[in-house]
Scaffold this motif. Structure first.
Motif, PDB file in Angstrom:
ATOM      1  N   MET A 292      -8.084  17.465  12.578  1.00 24.79           N
ATOM      2  CA  MET A 292      -9.528  17.222  12.463  1.00 24.79           C
ATOM      3  C   MET A 292     -10.311  18.224  13.303  1.00 24.79           C
ATOM      4  N   ILE A 293      -9.800  18.537  14.507  1.00 29.44           N
ATOM      5  CA  ILE A 293     -10.458  19.546  15.344  1.00 29.44           C
ATOM      6  C   ILE A 293     -10.449  20.895  14.644  1.00 29.44           C
ATOM      7  N   ASP A 294      -9.275  21.261  14.085  1.00 34.69           N
ATOM      8  CA  ASP A 294      -9.168  22.553  13.415  1.00 34.69           C
ATOM      9  C   ASP A 294     -10.070  22.632  12.188  1.00 34.69           C
ATOM     10  N   ARG A 295     -10.283  21.496  11.538  1.00 33.53           N
ATOM     11  CA  ARG A 295     -11.087  21.494  10.310  1.00 33.53           C
ATOM     12  C   ARG A 295     -12.581  21.342  10.574  1.00 33.53           C
ATOM     13  N   TYR A 296     -12.935  20.406  11.473  1.00 36.90           N
ATOM     14  CA  TYR A 296     -14.350  20.073  11.670  1.00 36.90           C
ATOM     15  C   TYR A 296     -14.936  20.582  12.979  1.00 36.90           C
ATOM     16  N   SER A 297     -14.107  20.929  13.959  1.00 32.51           N
ATOM     17  CA  SER A 297     -14.473  21.363  15.312  1.00 32.51           C
ATOM     18  C   SER A 297     -14.587  20.169  16.252  1.00 32.51           C
ATOM     19  N   ALA A 298     -14.273  20.414  17.520  1.00 35.87           N
ATOM     20  CA  ALA A 298     -14.373  19.375  18.541  1.00 35.87           C
ATOM     21  C   ALA A 298     -15.816  18.959  18.767  1.00 35.87           C
ATOM     22  N   ARG A 299     -16.723  19.863  18.535  1.00 32.97           N
ATOM     23  CA  ARG A 299     -18.148  19.577  18.729  1.00 32.97           C
ATOM     24  C   ARG A 299     -18.607  18.379  17.907  1.00 32.97           C
ATOM     25  N   ARG A 300     -18.034  18.222  16.719  1.00 34.79           N
ATOM     26  CA  ARG A 300     -18.434  17.117  15.848  1.00 34.79           C
ATOM     27  C   ARG A 300     -17.766  15.797  16.225  1.00 34.79           C
ATOM     28  N   LEU A 301     -16.724  15.856  17.032  1.00 35.82           N
ATOM     29  CA  LEU A 301     -15.966  14.653  17.360  1.00 35.82           C
ATOM     30  C   LEU A 301     -16.262  14.102  18.748  1.00 35.82           C
ATOM     31  N   ILE A 302     -16.844  14.912  19.599  1.00 32.91           N
ATOM     32  CA  ILE A 302     -16.913  14.567  21.012  1.00 32.91           C
ATOM     33  C   ILE A 302     -17.845  13.388  21.307  1.00 32.91           C
ATOM     34  N   THR A 303     -18.830  13.159  20.460  1.00 34.49           N
ATOM     35  CA  THR A 303     -19.804  12.106  20.748  1.00 34.49           C
ATOM     36  C   THR A 303     -19.233  10.704  20.572  1.00 34.49           C
ATOM     37  N   LEU A 304     -18.373  10.499  19.572  1.00 29.83           N
ATOM     38  CA  LEU A 304     -17.981   9.146  19.171  1.00 29.83           C
ATOM     39  C   LEU A 304     -16.617   8.698  19.661  1.00 29.83           C
ATOM     40  N   TYR A 305     -15.811   9.582  20.229  1.00 27.03           N
ATOM     41  CA  TYR A 305     -14.439   9.201  20.539  1.00 27.03           C
ATOM     42  C   TYR A 305     -14.336   8.150  21.650  1.00 27.03           C
ATOM     43  N   LEU A 306     -15.408   7.947  22.435  1.00 25.47           N
ATOM     44  CA  LEU A 306     -15.391   6.946  23.502  1.00 25.47           C
ATOM     45  C   LEU A 306     -15.540   5.515  22.992  1.00 25.47           C
ATOM     46  N   ALA A 307     -16.034   5.342  21.776  1.00 27.43           N
ATOM     47  CA  ALA A 307     -16.350   4.008  21.278  1.00 27.43           C
ATOM     48  C   ALA A 307     -15.172   3.038  21.325  1.00 27.43           C
ATOM     49  N   PRO A 308     -13.957   3.420  20.891  1.00 26.57           N
ATOM     50  CA  PRO A 308     -12.850   2.457  20.958  1.00 26.57           C
ATOM     51  C   PRO A 308     -12.571   1.954  22.371  1.00 26.57           C
ATOM     52  N   MET A 309     -12.600   2.839  23.365  1.00 26.90           N
ATOM     53  CA  MET A 309     -12.352   2.406  24.734  1.00 26.90           C
ATOM     54  C   MET A 309     -13.407   1.412  25.196  1.00 26.90           C
ATOM     55  N   GLY A 310     -14.651   1.654  24.848  1.00 27.24           N
ATOM     56  CA  GLY A 310     -15.715   0.731  25.232  1.00 27.24           C
ATOM     57  C   GLY A 310     -15.476  -0.664  24.677  1.00 27.24           C
ATOM     58  N   ILE A 311     -15.066  -0.740  23.420  1.00 28.54           N
ATOM     59  CA  ILE A 311     -14.789  -2.039  22.804  1.00 28.54           C
ATOM     60  C   ILE A 311     -13.563  -2.681  23.459  1.00 28.54           C
ATOM     61  N   GLY A 312     -12.550  -1.858  23.769  1.00 29.48           N
ATOM     62  CA  GLY A 312     -11.353  -2.389  24.401  1.00 29.48           C
ATOM     63  C   GLY A 312     -11.618  -2.975  25.771  1.00 29.48           C
ATOM     64  N   ILE A 313     -12.402  -2.286  26.595  1.00 32.17           N
ATOM     65  CA  ILE A 313     -12.729  -2.809  27.924  1.00 32.17           C
ATOM     66  C   ILE A 313     -13.568  -4.070  27.816  1.00 32.17           C
ATOM     67  N   LEU A 314     -14.379  -4.145  26.765  1.00 32.19           N
ATOM     68  CA  LEU A 314     -15.183  -5.348  26.551  1.00 32.19           C
ATOM     69  C   LEU A 314     -14.297  -6.585  26.400  1.00 32.19           C
ATOM     70  N   ALA A 315     -13.093  -6.423  25.868  1.00 31.75           N
ATOM     71  CA  ALA A 315     -12.174  -7.554  25.731  1.00 31.75           C
ATOM     72  C   ALA A 315     -11.826  -8.155  27.088  1.00 31.75           C
ATOM     73  N   LEU A 316     -11.776  -7.316  28.143  1.00 33.68           N
ATOM     74  CA  LEU A 316     -11.495  -7.823  29.484  1.00 33.68           C
ATOM     75  C   LEU A 316     -12.651  -8.662  30.016  1.00 33.68           C
ATOM     76  N   VAL A 317     -13.837  -8.381  29.528  1.00 32.19           N
ATOM     77  CA  VAL A 317     -15.021  -9.108  29.981  1.00 32.19           C
ATOM     78  C   VAL A 317     -15.060 -10.510  29.386  1.00 32.19           C
ATOM     79  N   VAL A 318     -14.688 -10.629  28.143  1.00 33.74           N
ATOM     80  CA  VAL A 318     -14.927 -11.878  27.409  1.00 33.74           C
ATOM     81  C   VAL A 318     -13.710 -12.796  27.328  1.00 33.74           C
ATOM     82  N   SER A 319     -12.524 -12.340  27.751  1.00 36.86           N
ATOM     83  CA  SER A 319     -11.335 -13.170  27.531  1.00 36.86           C
ATOM     84  C   SER A 319     -10.320 -13.029  28.658  1.00 36.86           C
TER      85      SER A 319
END
Length: 416
Positions: A292-319
């Motif tokens: 994906m980096i080779d095809r689309y560039s890292a510039r297009r991916l860098i903004t959203l890759y943190l989202a899964p971690m944010g949701i995962g840490i949220l699980a520690l908050v609620v359960s």
């Protein structure tokens, strides 16, 4: 997968070198040191906050040295540089195994953080980003798998070794393997590197000629930014809020994993098993993100890759359910698998590869400072009665703010 097989056949030895250095960096990573946390605190009669403070002081000292030592990868022969770093890591393991007193604990942590978390990972990523061009994303992904494999192997292995030989002897065995096995292996994997470096030098010389032919326009064909120029670029600072988040937040949480297990009544064996899921998803996303980096560039991916971690840490908050560990590790593993490849490729795309060692050394140093702050800060919060749920919620807020900050940072175009 077929693309990876073809790619690996072309330069598999050098790719395995990048993988190996990432794998060996494990002994300087927070999760590895934290596995010995209870034994170390008992041996030295330290509270959570005290151990966090010593760990953070060693980490901050390593970050200060990393700015200088990390940029030397631009100047030294890669073979010599790699051997020096592995020897430094082995010495740190020896100090951890045999040192007596808090001063030696500090020195051991300093060496582990500098050579392990700092220089080995830095060298692996810099080498892959510098010497691969069209296949940079795949090369970085293959090298990053070393971190995932180490995370899958070492938690269970450390628990077993501590039970069999004791925590100090476990460090001694690791240092011995580094000297007797890994140094010869590194040198074998780097055979023929002189020709590879000569090819890079020729490519950069041709790029310079092309830039001069274009009138040295700032939006020229292959700009090679100096560190000073990068530091004058506004977008760099906004993107850094994204870059430091995974290491800083996961370090703080993982460093106090034993406390988390105690207050949430989770079993350490289950926790260690979940590392396998963490590593598995890190591998899956790491493999997927390379093409994906080779095809689309890292510039297009860098903004959203943190989202899964944010949701995962949220699980520690609620359960408090043990399943929350699995959710946290799976989603954080997804972000971790993308992080190193996306970030390392971004610096090369945005600022070129000639001074990549100096740029990544500064970035790594800042990231290490983040990993130094979070253990002591979280430790003080725990000692002060702040719940692990509140700490996790603050981590989620950081991620929620870092993502739009990165988006705005990318608006300061680098001309790419």
């Amino acid at each position: 997968m077929r693309d990876y097989l073809i790619f690996f056949r072309q330069d598999g030895r050098f790719l395995f070198y990048g993988f190996l250095l990432a794998f060996l960096s494990s002994s300087g990573q927070t999760y590895f040191i934290a596995l010995f946390g209870a034994e170390i605190r008992h041996e030295y009669a330290l509270s959570h906050g005290d151990f966090g403070l010593i760990f953070s002081m060693g980490t901050l000292a390593s970050a200060a040295c990393l700015i200088w030592t990390g940029r030397k990868v631009d100047d030294f022969d890669l073979r010599l540089y790699s051997v020096i770093v592995v020897i430094g890591l082995a010495i740190a393991c020896g100090v951890m195994a045999g040192g007596q007193g808090v001063i030696f604990l500090f020195l051991a942590l300093f060496g582990l953080r500098l050579c392990g978390q700092g220089l080995l990972g830095h060298t692996s990523q810099t080498a892959m980003a510098r010497y691969f061009d069209s296949g940079r994303g795949k090369a970085l992904s293959i090298a990053s798998l070393g971190h995932a494999f180490a995370q899958a192997l070492f938690p269970s292995l450390v628990v077993l070794m501590v039970a069999m030989v004791g925590w100090r002897a476990a460090w001694g065995w690791y240092g011995a393997v580094l000297v007797l096995v890994m140094i010869p292996l590194v040198l074998m994997l780097l055979r023929g590197h002189g020709a590879r470096h000569a090819a890079l030098t020729t490519r950069l010389a041709r790029a310079d000629e092309a830039a001069r032919a274009a009138g040295n326009n700032p939006s020229g064909i292959d700009r090679q930014w100096t560190l000073g120029r990068v530091l004058r670029h506004p977008g760099f600072y906004l993107v850094m809020s994204n870059v430091i988040a995974p290491g800083m937040l996961m370090t703080g949480l993982m460093f106090h994993q034993i406390h988390m297990l105690e207050v949430k009544h989770w079993d350490i064996a289950w926790f260690a098993f979940c590392f396998v899921a963490y590593s598995g998803f890190s591998v899956i996303t790491g493999i997927a993100v390379g093409p994906m980096i080779d095809r689309y560039s890292a510039r297009r991916l860098i903004t959203l890759y943190l989202a899964p971690m944010g949701i995962g840490i949220l699980a520690l908050v609620v359960s408090d359910h043990p399943g929350a560990v699995l959710v946290w590790f799976v989603l954080s593993g997804a972000t971790s698998g993308m992080h190193r490849s996306v970030i390392s490729a971004y610096w090369a795309e945005a600022y070129g590869v000639r001074h990549l060692g100096a740029i990544r050394a500064l970035v790594s140093s800042v990231s290490v400072v983040g990993t130094a702050i979070s253990p002591v800060l979280f430790g003080w919060m725990i000692d002060g009665g702040v719940s692990i749920e509140v700490i996790a919620a603050l981590c989620v807020i950081w991620i929620a703010l870092a993502m739009p900050a990165t988006w705005f940072g990318l608006r300061f175009s680098t001309g790419k």
